[in-house]
Write a protein that holds these residues in place. Structure first.
Motif, mmCIF file in Angstrom:
data_model
loop_
_atom_site.group_PDB
_atom_site.id
_atom_site.type_symbol
_atom_site.label_atom_id
_atom_site.label_comp_id
_atom_site.label_asym_id
_atom_site.label_seq_id
_atom_site.Cartn_x
_atom_site.Cartn_y
_atom_site.Cartn_z
ATOM 1 N N ARG A 75 0.831 -1.210 0.000
ATOM 2 C CA ARG A 75 0.000 0.000 0.000
ATOM 3 C C ARG A 75 0.864 1.258 0.000
ATOM 4 N NH1 ARG A 75 -2.934 -2.646 4.404
ATOM 5 N NH2 ARG A 75 -4.749 -3.769 3.584
ATOM 6 N N LEU A 78 2.040 1.857 -3.481
ATOM 7 C CA LEU A 78 0.957 2.373 -4.326
ATOM 8 C C LEU A 78 0.657 3.831 -4.005
ATOM 9 C CD1 LEU A 78 -1.679 -0.515 -4.558
ATOM 10 C CD2 LEU A 78 0.017 0.195 -6.242
ATOM 11 N N CYS A 187 4.432 -6.641 -8.264
ATOM 12 C CA CYS A 187 3.821 -5.334 -8.529
ATOM 13 C C CYS A 187 4.951 -4.319 -8.533
ATOM 14 C CB CYS A 187 2.779 -4.991 -7.475
ATOM 15 S SG CYS A 187 2.008 -3.366 -7.723
ATOM 16 N N ASN A 216 -4.204 -5.221 -14.158
ATOM 17 C CA ASN A 216 -4.492 -4.370 -13.004
ATOM 18 C C ASN A 216 -4.923 -5.183 -11.781
ATOM 19 O OD1 ASN A 216 -7.039 -5.157 -13.913
ATOM 20 N ND2 ASN A 216 -7.976 -3.220 -13.318
ATOM 21 N N MET A 221 -6.654 -8.319 -5.880
ATOM 22 C CA MET A 221 -7.106 -6.940 -5.683
ATOM 23 C C MET A 221 -6.923 -6.139 -6.964
ATOM 24 S SD MET A 221 -5.583 -6.325 -1.856
ATOM 25 C CE MET A 221 -4.243 -7.492 -2.074
ATOM 26 N N ILE A 223 -6.464 -2.674 -9.120
ATOM 27 C CA ILE A 223 -5.856 -1.351 -9.001
ATOM 28 C C ILE A 223 -6.382 -0.495 -10.143
ATOM 29 C CG2 ILE A 223 -3.688 -0.072 -8.896
ATOM 30 C CD1 ILE A 223 -2.327 -2.750 -8.188
ATOM 31 N N VAL A 233 -7.813 0.944 -4.822
ATOM 32 C CA VAL A 233 -7.667 -0.508 -4.711
ATOM 33 C C VAL A 233 -8.986 -1.072 -4.189
ATOM 34 C CG1 VAL A 233 -6.358 -2.405 -3.691
ATOM 35 C CG2 VAL A 233 -5.214 -0.245 -4.206
ATOM 36 N N GLN A 235 -11.929 -4.743 -4.271
ATOM 37 C CA GLN A 235 -12.201 -6.152 -4.552
ATOM 38 C C GLN A 235 -13.674 -6.353 -4.874
ATOM 39 O OE1 GLN A 235 -10.223 -7.184 -0.661
ATOM 40 N NE2 GLN A 235 -9.653 -9.019 -1.797
ATOM 41 N N THR A 297 -8.892 -4.683 1.711
ATOM 42 C CA THR A 297 -9.358 -3.405 1.148
ATOM 43 C C THR A 297 -10.546 -2.779 1.875
ATOM 44 O OG1 THR A 297 -10.788 -4.611 -0.403
ATOM 45 C CG2 THR A 297 -8.583 -4.035 -1.172
#
Length: 334
Positions: A75, A78, A187, A216, A221, A223, A233, A235, A297
């Motif tokens: 996280r 990101l 990632c 993605n 999850m 993105i 982010v 789900q 999430t």
């Protein structure tokens, strides 16, 4: 296709089972449909998996621990990638375990499996497959692959984070690349397209790297980029599946995840009739499904779900109503 892949990677060699060695393991086939973020078919996969639970400690394996990146680290990367000029790229290493060598100190012998043609070789003892590379299902495969990719990335100029052993960083005057590794999934976040593409092409010469059709999804999850350039982010595809499986996607939504009631053991079933009725309620299944959602999430349901989880051993009607309330909240806040 899978057998050809195993042959191309020189995963095994035929040999006689050595004198004094009677222990072998077997393998089985695993079939899977890999979906896209929209729930469509991305690819069909057949994989040969060793039945690692038959391995013997000290004979087939010693160390088995393999680190993976944490959600907190991911996280944070990101969050940095939401700044202007930063990009996110998700990829995985195809057949990663098949590129990790098995040391001679702990040889593993595999019995011939269904679909394999046994060669006509003169032998006195049973013919078996001596594994030269790791198979999926072996207890130490994850650890050996982690050691393999660790050595490769360090030779390419990456340093390993002291806080997260699966965060690799390369910082130069040109830019920054950060890699979050979770076994064979990665990632990557970066701020220099040319620098990253050069790294990616170099790594692709060593490994077969693949990306999903929509590129993605990481660890289930999604993105997405927001209109203002930020990163979201979620789900939602997973939540839709959970709601559909338990036939509650048409329930009336509510505005908050918890009810104004204090749950306790006093709400547990008290009669045989109540216990019989609660046997057919998928209480623990739903708690487990939502726990994954809350950890990844949806922290907004963590407190309410944590209260419901305390009574998973013997839930009553009030506990079940509280859990359904969380589902109704999620229906209105996807």
């Amino acid at each position: 296709r899978e057998l050809k892949n195993l042959k191309d990677h020189s995963v095994w060699e035929w040999c006689e089972l050595p004198e004094g060695r009677n222990h072998t393991i077997d393998a089985t086939w695993a079939w899977r449909v890999k979906p896209t973020s929209q729930g469509h078919v991305d690819k069909w996969k057949a994989r040969l998996c060793a039945r690692g639970f038959r391995e013997v400690y000290g004979m087939d394996h010693v160390e088995t621990h393999a680190p993976v990146t944490t959600l907190t680290t991911w996280r944070a990367c990101l969050a940095e990638a939401s700044r202007p000029g930063w990009r996110v790229h998700i990829w995985d290493v195809a057949s990663a375990y098949l590129m990790s060598e098995i040391p001679e100190a702990t040889p593993i012998y595999l019995r011939p499996f269904e679909g394999l043609e046994i060669p006509n070789i003169p032998h006195k003892r049973p013919l078996v497959l001596k594994l030269k590379k790791c198979l999926y299902g072996l207890k130490s495969s994850g650890r050996r692959w982690n050691q393999t990719i660790d050595r490769k990335l360090k030779t390419m100029g990456f340093r390993q984070s002291t806080n997260d052993p699966c965060l690799y960083i390369r910082e130069t005057k040109e830019g920054i690349i950060r890699l979050n590794l979770h076994v064979d999934d990665c990632c990557a976040t970066y701020n220099n397209e040319e620098m990253y593409q050069k790294f990616f092409d170099e790594l692709r010469q060593e490994y077969k790297l693949s990306t999903a059709a929509d590129n993605n999804m990481f660890l289930g999850m999604l993105i997405d980029r927001t209109k203002d350039g930020g990163i979201q982010v979620h789900q939602r595809h997973y939540l839709d599946t959970v709601l559909a499986v338990h036939n509650c996607d048409e329930w009336k939504p509510v505005v908050n995840p918890s009810r104004k009631i204090s749950l306790s053991k006093e709400h547990a079933p008290k009669t045989d009739e109540e216990r019989e009725r609660m046997k057919n309620v998928p209480y623990r299944q739903i708690v487990g499904s939502l726990m994954y959602l809350a950890n990844c999430t949806r922290p907004d349901i963590s407190q309410a779900l944590g209260v419901c989880a305390r009574f998973s051993a013997d839930p009553g009607e009030q506990h079940w109503n509280a859990l359904k309330w969380i589902l109704r909240y999620l229906i209105g806040h996807k």
